[in-house]
Design an enzyme around this catalytic site. Structure first.
Site, PDB file in Angstrom:
ATOM      1  N   VAL A  22      41.380  47.932  51.961  1.00 17.93           N
ATOM      2  CA  VAL A  22      42.069  48.236  53.091  1.00 17.93           C
ATOM      3  C   VAL A  22      42.146  49.785  53.406  1.00 17.93           C
ATOM      4  O   VAL A  22      42.091  50.169  54.839  1.00 17.93           O
ATOM      5  CB  VAL A  22      43.287  47.624  53.319  1.00 17.93           C
ATOM      6  CG1 VAL A  22      44.193  48.104  52.123  1.00 17.93           C
ATOM      7  CG2 VAL A  22      43.987  47.364  54.564  1.00 17.93           C
ATOM      8  N   ASP A  23      42.135  50.766  52.420  1.00 16.36           N
ATOM      9  CA  ASP A  23      42.100  52.059  52.853  1.00 16.36           C
ATOM     10  C   ASP A  23      41.099  52.505  53.583  1.00 16.36           C
ATOM     11  O   ASP A  23      41.057  53.282  54.373  1.00 16.36           O
ATOM     12  CB  ASP A  23      42.143  52.809  51.386  1.00 16.36           C
ATOM     13  CG  ASP A  23      42.591  54.460  51.486  1.00 16.36           C
ATOM     14  OD1 ASP A  23      43.046  54.565  52.571  1.00 16.36           O
ATOM     15  OD2 ASP A  23      42.438  54.834  50.283  1.00 16.36           O
ATOM     16  N   ASN A  35      45.331  55.353  47.603  1.00 16.59           N
ATOM     17  CA  ASN A  35      45.473  55.774  46.188  1.00 16.59           C
ATOM     18  C   ASN A  35      46.133  57.118  46.198  1.00 16.59           C
ATOM     19  O   ASN A  35      46.260  57.558  47.179  1.00 16.59           O
ATOM     20  CB  ASN A  35      44.017  55.713  45.494  1.00 16.59           C
ATOM     21  CG  ASN A  35      43.230  56.780  46.316  1.00 16.59           C
ATOM     22  OD1 ASN A  35      43.414  57.682  46.837  1.00 16.59           O
ATOM     23  ND2 ASN A  35      41.826  56.024  46.393  1.00 16.59           N
TER      24      ASN A  35
HETATM   25  P1  ADP Z   1      44.682  47.811  46.190  1.00 23.27           P
HETATM   26  O1  ADP Z   1      43.837  49.265  45.526  1.00 23.27           O
HETATM   27  O2  ADP Z   1      46.108  48.252  46.080  1.00 23.27           O
HETATM   28  O3  ADP Z   1      44.560  46.630  45.407  1.00 23.27           O
HETATM   29  P2  ADP Z   1      42.728  46.984  48.237  1.00 23.27           P
HETATM   30  O4  ADP Z   1      42.521  47.625  49.428  1.00 23.27           O
HETATM   31  O5  ADP Z   1      41.838  46.958  47.047  1.00 23.27           O
HETATM   32  O6  ADP Z   1      44.237  47.512  47.504  1.00 23.27           O
HETATM   33  O7  ADP Z   1      43.168  45.350  48.625  1.00 23.27           O
HETATM   34  C1  ADP Z   1      44.823  45.021  48.771  1.00 23.27           C
HETATM   35  C2  ADP Z   1      44.451  43.843  49.747  1.00 23.27           C
HETATM   36  O8  ADP Z   1      43.820  44.581  51.020  1.00 23.27           O
HETATM   37  C3  ADP Z   1      43.424  42.851  49.315  1.00 23.27           C
HETATM   38  O9  ADP Z   1      44.083  41.434  49.284  1.00 23.27           O
HETATM   39  C4  ADP Z   1      42.165  42.923  50.369  1.00 23.27           C
HETATM   40  O10 ADP Z   1      41.604  41.668  50.472  1.00 23.27           O
HETATM   41  C5  ADP Z   1      42.825  43.451  51.390  1.00 23.27           C
HETATM   42  N1  ADP Z   1      42.026  43.848  52.780  1.00 23.27           N
HETATM   43  C6  ADP Z   1      40.931  44.553  52.541  1.00 23.27           C
HETATM   44  N2  ADP Z   1      40.615  45.069  53.730  1.00 23.27           N
HETATM   45  C7  ADP Z   1      41.759  44.589  54.543  1.00 23.27           C
HETATM   46  C8  ADP Z   1      41.895  44.745  56.080  1.00 23.27           C
HETATM   47  N3  ADP Z   1      41.250  45.252  56.971  1.00 23.27           N
HETATM   48  N4  ADP Z   1      43.124  44.163  56.698  1.00 23.27           N
HETATM   49  C9  ADP Z   1      43.961  43.647  55.793  1.00 23.27           C
HETATM   50  N5  ADP Z   1      43.941  43.497  54.324  1.00 23.27           N
HETATM   51  C10 ADP Z   1      42.685  43.890  53.772  1.00 23.27           C
END
Ligand code: ADP
Length: 172
Positions: A33-34, A24
């Protein structure tokens, strides 16, 4: 042209020159994922993000932009943080989502990274419909002017993997 592959799994485990973080604007960690990247990479990533905020990015990273930090304990060498747009059905923000991918590849070029792994930016908490997020991601990477040789989308669940498979099949 960049060679695009898909994998289902956890991007924090991927061995690539750089992995992309769906961050963000604040850059100081979040969920999804962050959170996983900061947890697995350790405090070096957070410290580098704090330095960026204290120096060149006092107001945070704008939507559609990308910036690199070291990757701490991760197998990757660099983390390229991007900010995808929050989905808004009332406004077409597709250009910003494509920009998150192309700016990430431009930063990868600056780093000399030949292999880059991407999550599905904006397709989680930011609410972008998965099929459209996949189509925009795949076309942005396939048409990018970059020296990156290998781009891998790392999709966390089966639904995302299937959406990206369909998008890649349609685009190639
Ligand atoms: P955004 O805020 O950009 O939507 P998110 O982290 O909420 O970002 O989600 C982006 C994508 O990353 C989603 O499809 C989620 O399922 C995926 N995600 C979450 N954790 C991981 C991970 N450890 N590795 C790869 N993808 C992930």
């Amino acid at each position: 042209m960049v060679h695009v592959t898909l994998q289902q799994g956890d991007i924090t485990l991927v061995e690539a020159d750089a992995i992309v973080n769906a961050a963000n604007s604040g850059l100081l960690g979040g969920g999804g994922v962050d959170g996983a990247i900061h947890a697995a990479g350790g405090p070096e990533i957070r410290a580098a993000c704090e330095r960026l905020r204290a120096t060149c990015l006092p107001r945070g990273l704008p939507t559609g932009e990308a910036v690199a930090t070291p990757a701490g304990r991760l197998a990757a060498r660099h983390v390229i943080h991007v900010v995808g747009p929050v989905y808004d059905p009332a406004e077409d923000r597709s250009a910003l989502l494509r920009s998150a991918y192309t700016r990430a590849l431009a930063v990868a070029d600056e780093l000399g990274a030949a292999s880059v792994a991407f999550p599905a930016v904006s397709a989680g908490v930011y609410g972008w419909p998965l099929d459209d997020a996949a189509r925009l991601a795949v076309t942005a990477v396939l048409t990018a002017d970059t020296r990156v040789a290998q781009a891998r989308f790392v999709l966390f669940d089966d639904r995302a993997y299937r959406a990206f498979s369909a998008a890649l099949a349609a685009a190639s």
